[in-house]
Design a protein around this motif. Structure first.
Motif, PDB file in Angstrom:
ATOM      1  N   TYR A 127       0.829  -1.198   0.000  1.00  0.00           N
ATOM      2  CA  TYR A 127       0.000   0.000   0.000  1.00  0.00           C
ATOM      3  C   TYR A 127       0.870   1.258   0.000  1.00  0.00           C
ATOM      4  O   TYR A 127       0.615   2.204  -0.744  1.00  0.00           O
ATOM      5  CB  TYR A 127      -0.921  -0.006   1.226  1.00  0.00           C
ATOM      6  N   ILE A 177       3.942   1.515  -1.054  1.00  0.00           N
ATOM      7  CA  ILE A 177       4.645   1.635  -2.338  1.00  0.00           C
ATOM      8  C   ILE A 177       3.709   2.196  -3.399  1.00  0.00           C
ATOM      9  O   ILE A 177       4.060   3.117  -4.146  1.00  0.00           O
ATOM     10  CB  ILE A 177       5.209   0.261  -2.759  1.00  0.00           C
ATOM     11  N   MET A 178       2.492   1.655  -3.440  1.00  0.00           N
ATOM     12  CA  MET A 178       1.514   2.138  -4.413  1.00  0.00           C
ATOM     13  C   MET A 178       1.217   3.622  -4.188  1.00  0.00           C
ATOM     14  O   MET A 178       1.084   4.394  -5.126  1.00  0.00           O
ATOM     15  CB  MET A 178       0.211   1.338  -4.298  1.00  0.00           C
ATOM     16  N   LEU A 206       4.014   5.703  -5.503  1.00  0.00           N
ATOM     17  CA  LEU A 206       4.054   5.768  -6.974  1.00  0.00           C
ATOM     18  C   LEU A 206       2.814   6.465  -7.539  1.00  0.00           C
ATOM     19  O   LEU A 206       2.636   6.512  -8.749  1.00  0.00           O
ATOM     20  CB  LEU A 206       4.150   4.351  -7.560  1.00  0.00           C
ATOM     21  N   LEU A 259       9.432  -5.221  -7.052  1.00  0.00           N
ATOM     22  CA  LEU A 259       8.598  -4.098  -6.592  1.00  0.00           C
ATOM     23  C   LEU A 259       7.424  -4.549  -5.723  1.00  0.00           C
ATOM     24  O   LEU A 259       7.108  -3.919  -4.726  1.00  0.00           O
ATOM     25  CB  LEU A 259       8.082  -3.334  -7.811  1.00  0.00           C
ATOM     26  N   PHE A 260       6.769  -5.643  -6.107  1.00  0.00           N
ATOM     27  CA  PHE A 260       5.540  -6.007  -5.411  1.00  0.00           C
ATOM     28  C   PHE A 260       5.672  -7.203  -4.477  1.00  0.00           C
ATOM     29  O   PHE A 260       4.721  -7.571  -3.802  1.00  0.00           O
ATOM     30  CB  PHE A 260       4.416  -6.265  -6.409  1.00  0.00           C
ATOM     31  N   LEU A 308      10.506  -6.134  -2.260  1.00  0.00           N
ATOM     32  CA  LEU A 308      10.608  -4.834  -1.590  1.00  0.00           C
ATOM     33  C   LEU A 308       9.584  -4.728  -0.440  1.00  0.00           C
ATOM     34  O   LEU A 308       9.951  -4.372   0.683  1.00  0.00           O
ATOM     35  CB  LEU A 308      10.438  -3.698  -2.607  1.00  0.00           C
ATOM     36  N   LYS A 361      10.544  -4.317   3.509  1.00  0.00           N
ATOM     37  CA  LYS A 361       9.981  -3.173   4.237  1.00  0.00           C
ATOM     38  C   LYS A 361       9.170  -3.650   5.430  1.00  0.00           C
ATOM     39  O   LYS A 361       9.173  -3.048   6.491  1.00  0.00           O
ATOM     40  CB  LYS A 361       9.086  -2.340   3.301  1.00  0.00           C
ATOM     41  N   TYR A 419       0.497   4.768   9.332  1.00  0.00           N
ATOM     42  CA  TYR A 419       0.849   4.996   7.937  1.00  0.00           C
ATOM     43  C   TYR A 419       1.528   6.348   7.752  1.00  0.00           C
ATOM     44  O   TYR A 419       2.456   6.491   6.977  1.00  0.00           O
ATOM     45  CB  TYR A 419      -0.387   4.902   7.037  1.00  0.00           C
ATOM     46  N   HIS A 479      -5.277  -1.864   8.791  1.00  0.00           N
ATOM     47  CA  HIS A 479      -6.025  -0.849   8.051  1.00  0.00           C
ATOM     48  C   HIS A 479      -7.065  -0.116   8.879  1.00  0.00           C
ATOM     49  O   HIS A 479      -7.426   0.995   8.550  1.00  0.00           O
ATOM     50  CB  HIS A 479      -6.663  -1.480   6.817  1.00  0.00           C
TER      51      HIS A 479
END
Lengths: 278, 311
Positions: free
Chosen positions: A128, A130-131, A134, B46-47, B50, B54, B65, B275
């Motif tokens: 989330y 990263i998205m 970007l 990337l998906f 990473l 992280k 967040y 979330h």
């Protein structure tokens, strides 16, 4: 001896019929409810059949309330891009991994294998971010980009298929003056057709049914809802009007049902080949 | 590059030129390899990787967040093991493990029944497999409807003489609601295993059955002495796979009860903490722990696979 055989035969079919009953009752009861008028829904038992099997108002209302026209259009866009993109990517990857020896080949296979173990939900916390970084949240393109990611099942389907395609094909083409790009795009890709169909169906059904990421990354529901997230419309105030909900559910099930009826063979073979990873 | 190679391939095959030809082929292979790998590896990094690294990093912080974050060392990990909700959620996996044993047994039973000359095989197989193709949200609505008090399931039971007053609230009664969700999970995923087993059974040598028949073996003996040993490997692998599947069970409670009434599995809880409560650090630590468990189970699976292939 003969009596016993007949008895086991009867038992077998009884078990199967009971199993099919269990498998289909939840779906059939939904169909029944979807055809009932409001009055019928409120006054009759849930198991009574509707009086008129041509009462389509619930479908019309569900279609409008959930804005399914837009949802189907969005989903279609996503499907076309994701299926074609992921097939091309997986086929290219499988081609390189299968045909060329190079340092890191085994490592790359291993990386994809381990990636398949990481449950998608687990890493969404950081995906989330990263998205977000970007600027891909609330963009159909961003969602497509994310869905293109590692599709290990297609990769395995293609790897298996390449195993059975003789490398002498490539050599012959190269001797005739074709380069490696030509070998892949003009010789091998057309031959991959069965594998392409299988992985397109599996990827297509998975993408069509995906809701968690669609819900998380396509937050502007007025513009970007997909078929699966469109059903969320029926939560909240509409949460107990099951005649509309059932109609909506049926509408979303029709496309996979059609695919299933026409492509059973490919689906079954896809499950078997996707399962024997390594 | 390409033109160069074409020109060379058409010319005289002197020793030197062949060498050059091969050299350029190597180069070309390298270019193809790099271009074809670039996108898949980029997406993988990337998906998948990473986010994973992280996540490990986040698990050492107390953070949301947005805003400041504070290094807390292993505190999040300690919390996972001491918080009651995390532990309860992990315990729920046991329900799903029990469910997957039932699921695999049923799948095997139906696979065997459907490989004999059964009439309408395709219909039975299709009907039992189809639930796998229904989307998660749709399944959620279908079963909320199915289990609502006085609705589908209750009406069916009332046909058999049950009293509505006596019937429990299937999704709210904490004594049974987890079993109900496990049952839905079996309903949804059994077909997948069944199709897999049917595929495996098709590869069993049919002459062995004929021989057994001549020797007067009954159906059970045929299953126990021929079928089962032939597909033992795939059964055991699926059992181990079911363990990691149970640990990460998410969809059924998420769409049907939303994790309410004590049905919050580990991942539903992780999702909620991340979330809704924005406890990003704690949620990350939970994910890392689960991933370690899954890797461990997979390691066991690989070992088992090696052992089984030796025999």
């Amino acid at each position: 001896m003969k009596a016993k055989k007949i008895l086991t035969g009867i038992l077998k079919y009884l078990i199967l019929i009971f199993a099919v009953f269990c498998a289909l009752v939840p779906l059939v009861s939904c169909v029944i409810t979807a055809f009932k008028t409001d009055a019928e829904y409120q006054n009759t038992s849930v198991m009574t059949l509707p009086e008129n099997w041509f009462y389509f108002d619930n479908f019309r209302i569900a279609w409008q309330k959930a804005d399914m026209g837009k949802a189907f259009l969005n989903t279609l866009t996503v499907l076309v891009c994701v299926i074609s993109g992921s097939i091309l990517i997986s086929a290219m990857l499988a081609y390189v991994l299968n045909r060329f020896r190079f340092v890191g080949n085994a490592l790359i296979r291993g990386l994809f294998m381990i990636a398949s173990l990481i449950p998608g939900i687990a890493s969404q916390v950081t995906v989330y971010q990263i998205m977000n970084h970007l600027h891909l949240i609330n963009s159909l393109g961003g969602y497509i980009f994310l869905m293109l990611g590692t599709d290990v099942i297609s990769i395995y389907i293609f790897l298996q298929f390449f195993e059975n395609l003789s490398p002498s094909l490539d050599e012959a083409a190269i001797l005739d003056g074709c380069n490696y790009f030509g070998v892949f795009f003009r010789i091998l890709l057309p031959l991959l057709k069965p594998a392409i169909v299988t992985s397109a169906i599996l990827k297509g059904v998975a993408t069509y049914n995906e809701y968690y990421m669609a819900n998380l990354y396509l937050q502007d529901k007025n513009r970007f809802q997909t078929v699966s997230t469109s059903l969320f419309t029926f939560t909240g105030p509409m949460g107990s009007q099951y005649q509309y909900i059932c109609a909506g559910v049926i509408l979303t099930i029709i496309p996979p049902l059609l695919i299933f009826l026409f492509c059973q063979k490919q689906i079954y073979s896809g499950i078997s080949s996707g399962a024997v990873k390594e | 590059m390409t033109a160069n190679m074409k020109a060379l391939s058409g010319t005289e095959k002197s020793q030197n030129r062949i060498l050059k030809f091969w050299n350029s082929m190597r180069n070309q292979q390298m270019i193809v390899t790099v271009t074809f790998l670039l996108i898949p590896l980029g997406l993988l990094f990337l998906f998948t990787y990473l986010p994973f690294f992280k996540m490990v990093e986040f698990s050492f912080y107390d953070m949301k967040y947005i805003g400041e974050r504070k290094w807390v060392g292993l505190q999040n990990y300690i919390d996972v093991f001491t918080r009651k909700d995390c532990f309860d959620a992990l315990k729920l996996s046991l329900y799903y493990m029990a469910g997957s044993v039932v699921q695999l047994s049923l799948a095997l039973l139906f696979a065997v029944l459907l490989t004999e000359n059964t009439k309408c095989r395709n219909f039975f197989r299709g009907a039992l497999y189809f639930p796998c193709l229904v989307g998660g949200i749709a399944v959620g609505f279908i079963f909320k409807f199915f289990f609502t008090h006085g609705f589908i399931l209750d009406s069916i039971l009332m046909c058999f003489g049950a009293d509505l007053e006596m019937l429990p609230f299937w999704l709210k009664d904490t004594n049974i609601n987890n079993w109900v969700l496990v049952a839905v999970s079996v309903w949804r995923y059994m077909g997948q295993n069944m199709v897999l087993f049917i595929g495996a059974l098709a590869s069993v040598d049919s002459t062995m059955y004929e021989a057994a028949e001549i020797d007067g073996a009954n159906a059970w003996q045929k299953f126990w002495y021929i079928t089962f040993p032939s597909i033992r490997t795939i059964i055991i692998l699926n059992l181990i796979l079911a363990v990691s599947g149970s640990l990460s069970s998410f969809e059924m409670p998420y769409v049907i009860t939303g994790g309410g009434f004590g049905t919050s599995t580990y991942f539903v809880l992780t999702d909620h903490l991340a979330h809704t409560n924005q406890k990003v650090g704690l949620a990350s630590a939970m994910s890392v722990i689960l991933l370690m468990l899954i890797l461990l189970v997979t390691g066991v699976q690989k070992l088992a696979e090696k052992k089984l292939n030796q025999h």
